[in-house]
Design an enzyme around this catalytic site. Sequence first.
Site, PDB file in Angstrom:
ATOM      1  N   MET A  21      -3.567  -0.874  -4.474  1.00  0.00           N
ATOM      2  CA  MET A  21      -2.182  -1.305  -4.740  1.00  0.00           C
ATOM      3  C   MET A  21      -1.966  -1.305  -6.243  1.00  0.00           C
ATOM      4  SD  MET A  21      -0.634  -4.358  -2.433  1.00  0.00           S
ATOM      5  CE  MET A  21      -2.034  -5.302  -1.935  1.00  0.00           C
ATOM      6  N   HIS A  22      -0.906  -0.628  -6.665  1.00  0.00           N
ATOM      7  CA  HIS A  22      -0.629  -0.634  -8.109  1.00  0.00           C
ATOM      8  C   HIS A  22       0.867  -0.691  -8.434  1.00  0.00           C
ATOM      9  CE1 HIS A  22       0.010   3.615  -7.178  1.00  0.00           C
ATOM     10  NE2 HIS A  22       0.695   3.697  -8.297  1.00  0.00           N
ATOM     11  N   ARG A  23       1.722  -0.455  -7.436  1.00  0.00           N
ATOM     12  CA  ARG A  23       3.154  -0.409  -7.748  1.00  0.00           C
ATOM     13  C   ARG A  23       3.678  -1.801  -8.067  1.00  0.00           C
ATOM     14  NH1 ARG A  23       4.934   4.551  -7.248  1.00  0.00           N
ATOM     15  NH2 ARG A  23       3.642   5.943  -6.004  1.00  0.00           N
ATOM     16  N   PRO A  24       4.512  -1.907  -9.126  1.00  0.00           N
ATOM     17  CA  PRO A  24       5.023  -3.218  -9.534  1.00  0.00           C
ATOM     18  C   PRO A  24       5.635  -4.010  -8.374  1.00  0.00           C
ATOM     19  CG  PRO A  24       5.578  -1.580 -11.190  1.00  0.00           C
ATOM     20  CD  PRO A  24       4.933  -0.836 -10.049  1.00  0.00           C
TER      21      PRO A  24
ATOM     22  N   ASP B  75      -0.448   2.045  -1.650  1.00  0.00           N
ATOM     23  CA  ASP B  75       0.944   2.334  -2.013  1.00  0.00           C
ATOM     24  C   ASP B  75       0.990   3.593  -2.887  1.00  0.00           C
ATOM     25  OD1 ASP B  75      -0.021   1.400  -4.443  1.00  0.00           O
ATOM     26  OD2 ASP B  75       1.252  -0.378  -4.511  1.00  0.00           O
TER      27      ASP B  75
END
Length: 364
Positions: free
Chosen positions: A209-212, A283
């Site tokens: 997971m990395h999306r803001p 994501d």
Amino acid sequence: MPKFTLVAGARPNFMKIAPMIHQLQKAQSTNPTLSFRLVHTGQHYDKKMSGDFFEQLNIPEPDANLGGGGGTQAEQTASIMVAFERELMENRPDLVLVVGDVTSTLACSIAAKKLQIDVAHVEGGIRSGDLTMPEEINRMVTDSITDHFFTTSEIANDNLRKAGVPEEKIHYVGNTMIDTLMAQMPRFQKPEGALFDSLVPKNYFVMTMHRPANVDQEQSLKAMIDAILDGTEGLPIIFPVHPRTAKNLQNIGINAPNLHITEPLGYFEFNYLVKNAKGVITDSGGITEEASVMNVPCITLRDNTERAETIHLGTNELVGTDPKKLKPYLAKIMNGDWKQYQGIPRWDGKTASRIVDILMKNYS
């Protein structure tokens, strides 16, 4: 005397460019006047991108590193454009080839077109319809000035046709990321350490997971991870994280014995884990492509995707960002009741060869 410049701005870009370099090197044996330069814009600094990284991919180190990382979106775009313009004026090619949808893709396309140099976009035409994503803006602007579109799917072809792109500019070739995946699969290796030695194949999950939207709000991050822990029933979850996400995880105090937060992993190690996982929760767009081709169940924690073919023909399901929706999907994976990979046309490991054939036909 065809001259090409290949642009990469981040580690995944090199995975997409590597097979094209191999095909261009092959083409040089019959076309000795063919030359190309590999330019790294320096958009992402990545300590794993050492000489070993290029050796693993069997590609030369970049001819130039523009050092365009850091700053805001606008600062980064401007810095890459200034440096790339200088690079093009000193080493003018017939064509600039950009890949994917990072800031470098946009910046280098604009710099090239303003110097009247042709642009080819590998992965042209993909769309999420979500203008809150910087990547979507990068794709749309790049495609508005591109000369050759190398596409991954019929969905991308239709997007371009609807935008008025002439048929002769659209080249349906497949996915170079899958060329790399297929070429490198025999070299995937288990990461080192007791944690990885203890994993039982098809009995653990891999998560990224990395999306803001997913990681910046601590309460929603906690709710999502709680839902994942609940639905995976105690199976190990391997979660390689970037420092920003790690900090947020620390703040929310998630502490579960089966959630293993690790450093980011190398390409061979990460894909080894994906290939042998029970399922992937992510994501990221690229991971959905790789998981599909390796026939591994994949859940995408986003409300939209630019890679719809991974849902129609792959193993990916778009679940969204509401943790309450997760449970039935995880239950299907746990019960072994997930859809199988149907085969995505032209994702066959031969995409780069098609691209180079088209380039040589147009620029020899």
